[in-house]
Write an enzyme that holds these catalytic residues in place. Structure first.
Site, PDB file in Angstrom:
ATOM      1  N   SER A 145      42.389  37.040  36.490  1.00 51.09           N
ATOM      2  CA  SER A 145      42.875  37.815  35.338  1.00 51.09           C
ATOM      3  C   SER A 145      41.792  38.642  34.654  1.00 51.09           C
ATOM      4  CB  SER A 145      43.591  36.905  34.340  1.00 51.09           C
ATOM      5  OG  SER A 145      44.699  36.267  34.972  1.00 51.09           O
TER       6      SER A 145
ATOM      7  N   HIS B 102      39.937  32.769  50.189  1.00 52.45           N
ATOM      8  CA  HIS B 102      40.639  32.963  48.915  1.00 52.45           C
ATOM      9  C   HIS B 102      41.549  31.759  48.650  1.00 52.45           C
ATOM     10  CE1 HIS B 102      43.381  34.533  45.910  1.00 52.45           C
ATOM     11  NE2 HIS B 102      42.408  35.359  45.593  1.00 52.45           N
TER      12      HIS B 102
ATOM     13  N   GLU C  54      36.514  31.756  41.521  1.00 55.44           N
ATOM     14  CA  GLU C  54      37.828  32.074  40.973  1.00 55.44           C
ATOM     15  C   GLU C  54      38.575  30.793  40.608  1.00 55.44           C
ATOM     16  OE1 GLU C  54      39.197  36.111  42.612  1.00 55.44           O
ATOM     17  OE2 GLU C  54      39.616  34.661  44.175  1.00 55.44           O
TER      18      GLU C  54
ATOM     19  N   GLY D 202      46.142  35.483  38.498  1.00 59.67           N
ATOM     20  CA  GLY D 202      47.478  36.055  38.349  1.00 59.67           C
ATOM     21  C   GLY D 202      48.287  35.430  37.223  1.00 59.67           C
TER      22      GLY D 202
ATOM     23  N   ASN E 170      41.098  43.059  45.321  1.00 61.23           N
ATOM     24  CA  ASN E 170      41.819  42.354  46.381  1.00 61.23           C
ATOM     25  C   ASN E 170      43.296  42.722  46.224  1.00 61.23           C
ATOM     26  OD1 ASN E 170      43.062  40.531  48.067  1.00 61.23           O
ATOM     27  ND2 ASN E 170      42.499  38.714  46.873  1.00 61.23           N
ATOM     28  N   TRP E 171      43.771  43.585  47.099  1.00 60.65           N
ATOM     29  CA  TRP E 171      45.148  44.072  46.953  1.00 60.65           C
ATOM     30  C   TRP E 171      46.175  43.036  47.399  1.00 60.65           C
ATOM     31  CZ3 TRP E 171      44.900  49.812  49.172  1.00 60.65           C
ATOM     32  CH2 TRP E 171      44.046  50.557  48.357  1.00 60.65           C
ATOM     33  N   LYS E 172      45.711  41.953  48.019  1.00 62.15           N
ATOM     34  CA  LYS E 172      46.631  40.908  48.510  1.00 62.15           C
ATOM     35  C   LYS E 172      47.728  41.555  49.364  1.00 62.15           C
ATOM     36  CE  LYS E 172      45.235  38.137  44.618  1.00 62.15           C
ATOM     37  NZ  LYS E 172      45.537  37.138  43.611  1.00 62.15           N
TER      38      LYS E 172
ATOM     39  N   GLU F 295      44.470  31.518  47.718  1.00 61.17           N
ATOM     40  CA  GLU F 295      45.829  31.621  48.289  1.00 61.17           C
ATOM     41  C   GLU F 295      45.823  31.265  49.776  1.00 61.17           C
ATOM     42  OE1 GLU F 295      46.463  35.564  46.813  1.00 61.17           O
ATOM     43  OE2 GLU F 295      46.496  34.727  44.783  1.00 61.17           O
TER      44      GLU F 295
ATOM     45  N   GLY G  19      42.496  40.990  41.311  1.00 63.58           N
ATOM     46  CA  GLY G  19      43.800  41.111  41.948  1.00 63.58           C
ATOM     47  C   GLY G  19      44.638  42.154  41.233  1.00 63.58           C
ATOM     48  N   GLY G  20      45.488  41.691  40.318  1.00 64.53           N
ATOM     49  CA  GLY G  20      46.460  42.547  39.639  1.00 64.53           C
ATOM     50  C   GLY G  20      45.915  43.873  39.131  1.00 64.53           C
TER      51      GLY G  20
HETATM   52  P1  PGA Z   1      44.033  38.308  39.517  1.00 64.58           P
HETATM   53  O1  PGA Z   1      43.594  37.818  40.977  1.00 64.58           O
HETATM   54  O2  PGA Z   1      43.009  39.325  39.070  1.00 64.58           O
HETATM   55  O3  PGA Z   1      45.401  38.932  39.708  1.00 64.58           O
HETATM   56  O4  PGA Z   1      44.064  37.121  38.630  1.00 64.58           O
HETATM   57  C1  PGA Z   1      42.258  37.575  41.301  1.00 64.58           C
HETATM   58  C2  PGA Z   1      42.128  37.174  42.741  1.00 64.58           C
HETATM   59  O5  PGA Z   1      42.964  36.385  43.220  1.00 64.58           O
HETATM   60  O6  PGA Z   1      41.216  37.624  43.456  1.00 64.58           O
END
Ligand code: PGA
Length: 253
Positions: A214, A96, A168, A174, A10-12, A98, A235-236
């Site tokens: 993470s 998600h 999640e 993150g 997920n590149w956000k 967010e 994500g990251g």
């Molecule tokens: P993260 O994000 O790997 O940076 O913790 C995961 C996500 O929000 O899908």
């Protein structure tokens, strides 16, 4: 029950068109030999089209980060199923944390978006997860139950073939704090039993549940090695081809 591992990036709100294409071009040879996991990348809307093109002929699939429940009309900032179809996207991430936290996403809108996505032929990664406060006050299982019950309302057993659940824990996204494999496994198990209550054991045994929060090369093997963890939503660590490929290969190699 064998469930194929699915690892999605997920590149956000990261990567321009040029950066996204460069990442996929670098990623392709690094994961070309991976045949025991589905690999998905989810860029921003403006980057989707170029990434779909760059991923053609590879084992990398492409997903969007949201989809409107409406067909078209006055929904500023949203994107429709037809628009995503047109660029050749196969997957959509829905709900998600967010989106829930910053953009007012609720279980009801998650459910509406999911129904629209499925009707249009997309595969869905449906995200759920508890906050730190909920984890600490011991209500994690109630929270995921409510989110799954609401998100999956009116969804049939056959629809579930096109849904992956992404568990999640919000406190692990993150932050560098990963749920321990045992902690994650416990909640994945709880999620699977909620699905069994709603749609029966067969559906629950078949549905894939990704872990997100993470996940990285150093912990992907242990997490994905848990009985009820069927992949990751990353994500990251998905923002670098090297990190993402390492994570994938460590998880399933
Ligand atoms: P993260 O994000 O790997 O940076 O913790 C995961 C996500 O929000 O899908």
């Amino acid at each position: 029950m064998s469930r194929k591992v699915i690892i999605a990036g997920n590149w956000k709100m990261n990567k321009t068109v040029a950066e996204g294409v460069a990442l996929v071009n670098e990623l392709k040879p690094l994961v070309a030999n991976v045949d025991n996991a589905e690999i998905v990348v989810c860029p921003t809307f403006t980057t989707l089209s170029a990434v779909v093109e760059a991923a053609k002929g590879s084992n990398i699939q492409v997903g969007a980060q949201n989809i409107s429940w409406a067909e078209s009309g006055a929904f500023t900032g949203e994107i429709s199923a037809d628009m995503l179809k047109e660029v050749g996207v196969e997957w959509v991430i829905i709900g998600h944390s967010e989106r829930r936290q910053y953009f007012g996403e609720t279980d009801k809108t998650v459910n509406q978006r999911t129904k629209t996505a499925l009707a249009a032929g997309f595969k869905v990664m449906l995200c759920i997860g508890e906050s730190l406060e909920e984890r600490e006050n011991g209500t994690t299982n109630d929270v995921v139950k409510t989110q799954l019950t609401g998100g999956l309302e009116g969804i049939s057993a056959s629809d579930m073939e096109n849904i992956v659940i992404a568990y999640e824990p919000v406190w692990a996204i993150g932050t560098g704090k990963t749920a321990t494999p045992e902690m994650a496994e416990d909640t994945h198990k709880a999620c699977r039993s909620v699905v069994a209550d709603i749609l029966g054991q067969e559906v629950a045994d078949a549905v894939r549940i990704q872990y997100g929060g993470s996940m990285k090369g150093a912990n992907s093997k242990e997490l994905v090695g848990q009985e009820n963890i069927d992949g990751g939503l990353i994500g990251g660590a998905s923002l670098s081809a090297k990190d993402f490929s390492e994570l994938i290969i460590n998880a399933v190699g």
